[in-house]
Design a protein around this motif. Structure first.
Motif, short mmCIF file in Angstrom:
data_model
loop_
_atom_site.label_atom_id
_atom_site.label_comp_id
_atom_site.label_asym_id
_atom_site.label_seq_id
_atom_site.Cartn_x
_atom_site.Cartn_y
_atom_site.Cartn_z
N LEU A 63 1.23 -1.49 -0.35
CA LEU A 63 -0.25 0.31 0.26
C LEU A 63 1.19 1.77 -0.09
N ASN A 64 1.92 1.25 0.70
CA ASN A 64 2.53 2.55 0.35
C ASN A 64 3.27 2.39 -0.48
N ARG A 65 4.08 1.67 -1.07
CA ARG A 65 4.94 1.64 -2.51
C ARG A 65 3.30 2.16 -3.61
N ASN A 66 1.99 2.20 -3.81
CA ASN A 66 1.38 2.50 -4.41
C ASN A 66 0.63 3.84 -3.54
N ASN A 67 1.15 4.21 -3.09
CA ASN A 67 1.09 5.37 -2.76
C ASN A 67 -0.44 5.50 -2.10
N VAL A 68 -1.29 4.63 -1.59
CA VAL A 68 -2.12 4.48 -0.68
C VAL A 68 -2.11 4.71 0.40
N PRO A 69 -2.72 6.55 0.47
CA PRO A 69 -2.47 6.74 2.40
C PRO A 69 -2.20 5.09 3.26
N VAL A 70 -2.05 5.37 4.38
CA VAL A 70 -2.20 4.24 5.63
C VAL A 70 -2.06 4.52 6.66
N PHE A 71 -3.18 4.75 7.79
CA PHE A 71 -2.73 5.24 9.14
C PHE A 71 -3.17 3.60 10.06
N GLN A 81 10.68 -0.23 17.24
CA GLN A 81 12.32 0.15 17.21
C GLN A 81 12.24 -1.36 16.71
N ALA A 82 11.31 -2.18 17.31
CA ALA A 82 11.57 -3.50 17.12
C ALA A 82 11.31 -3.79 15.65
N PHE A 83 9.88 -2.69 15.44
CA PHE A 83 9.36 -3.63 13.64
C PHE A 83 9.29 -2.01 12.70
N PRO A 84 10.55 -1.98 12.09
CA PRO A 84 10.56 -0.26 11.84
C PRO A 84 9.63 -0.69 10.85
N PHE A 85 8.50 -1.39 10.56
CA PHE A 85 7.18 -1.42 9.82
C PHE A 85 6.33 -0.44 10.09
N LEU A 86 6.11 -0.59 11.65
CA LEU A 86 5.36 0.45 12.42
C LEU A 86 5.91 1.60 12.63
N LYS A 87 6.56 2.83 11.52
CA LYS A 87 7.14 3.02 11.80
C LYS A 87 6.75 3.89 9.85
N THR A 88 5.90 3.22 9.08
CA THR A 88 5.30 3.66 8.12
C THR A 88 4.39 4.39 8.20
N PHE A 89 3.60 4.74 9.03
CA PHE A 89 1.68 4.97 8.42
C PHE A 89 2.21 6.88 8.43
N ALA A 90 1.40 7.34 7.17
CA ALA A 90 1.13 8.74 7.13
C ALA A 90 1.04 9.34 8.35
N ARG A 91 -0.54 8.58 9.63
CA ARG A 91 -0.99 9.21 10.63
C ARG A 91 -1.04 7.69 11.91
N GLU A 92 -0.47 8.21 13.07
CA GLU A 92 -0.53 7.34 13.60
C GLU A 92 -1.70 7.51 14.59
N TYR A 93 -2.44 6.94 14.73
CA TYR A 93 -3.69 7.03 16.35
C TYR A 93 -3.28 6.06 17.22
N VAL A 94 -2.73 6.71 18.43
CA VAL A 94 -2.14 5.31 19.05
C VAL A 94 -3.06 5.80 20.78
N SER A 95 -4.06 4.89 21.51
CA SER A 95 -4.51 4.97 22.15
C SER A 95 -4.51 5.50 23.58
N GLY A 96 -3.30 5.76 23.70
CA GLY A 96 -2.46 5.36 25.29
C GLY A 96 -1.75 7.51 24.63
N ARG A 97 -1.72 7.75 24.00
CA ARG A 97 -1.53 9.07 22.94
C ARG A 97 -2.56 9.79 23.58
N LEU A 98 -4.19 9.12 22.99
CA LEU A 98 -4.84 9.82 22.89
C LEU A 98 -5.80 9.83 24.45
N GLN A 99 -6.05 9.38 25.12
CA GLN A 99 -6.02 9.05 26.10
C GLN A 99 -7.42 8.61 25.88
#
Length: 206
Positions: A97-105, A120-138
């Motif tokens: 999806l990233n190669r095809n320029n599809v926005p991935v969140f 750090q353990a899984f670098p593919f988790l750094k490839t999202f265009a946007r990250e919505y992480v519950s702990g950050r958002l509470q």
């Protein structure tokens, strides 16, 4: 309806989230069963998803169950063994999806401090265009507020979002807001859906 962004859950979609498997390997199945029955670690971990630091949660549970201190501390000290391994086919779909320029969140119930550890353990988790992480958002799925936040932040109409999650309650909440959804049971089913939506070719989705 065309899809403008694809949204991945992480646990049991991109990386396995079955801590029992780690404890079975390290302390044995019988002791693991006794440990989980005594401590209800999954319930305590919801605090982390809500924004409590992982180590703070662990210290709280140690105080409640001192007889299980060694096992409880493994939840923090061996985090990248608990939240593992990667699910290879799902990772290939993310990459395609990233190669095809599809926005991935990412939309994930995850702690704010242990998510970077997993990245750090899984670098593919750094490839999202946007990250919505519950702990950050509470805010935790399936709370409707977290889906509303995604909509407001990305500015994409709900019916142009395609969301994959392994939990039916999370999918139901997204669908109630008009999102297009996929209940993730295995990578091949998700691959087939992405092909059907015209987001990937069969070759890309293999």
């Amino acid at each position: 309806m065309p899809i403008d962004a694809v949204i991945f859950d992480i646990g049991n979609v991109l990386i396995e989230w079955q801590p029992e498997n780690f404890y079975d390997r390290t302390i044995g199945a019988d002791r693991r069963k006794a440990f989980f029955a005594a401590t209800d670690m999954h319930k305590h971990h919801e605090q982390v998803d809500a924004g409590v630091p992982l180590l703070e949660m662990v210290e709280t549970v140690v105080a409640l169950h001192p007889d299980w201190e060694a096992e409880i501390r493994m939840w923090h000290d061996n985090w990248n063994d608990l939240a593992a391994p990667a699910i290879p086919h799902s990772v290939r779909l993310l990459d395609a999806l990233n190669r095809n320029n599809v926005p991935v969140f990412a939309l994930t119930n995850f702690g704010w401090d242990n998510f970077p550890t997993s990245q750090q353990a899984f670098p593919f988790l750094k490839t999202f265009a946007r990250e919505y992480v519950s702990g950050r958002l509470q805010m935790i799925k399936p709370d409707p507020r977290i889906y509303e936040h995604v909509e407001q932040d990305c500015g994409i109409a709900p019916d142009r979002l395609l969301f994959a999650d392994d939990r039916a309650d999370n999918i139901k909440a997204a669908a109630a807001r008009g999102w297009q959804t996929h209940l993730f049971t295995d990578p091949q089913g998700w691959a087939d859906r992405l092909v059907a939506e015209g987001l990937l070719s069969k070759e890309d989705a293999a």
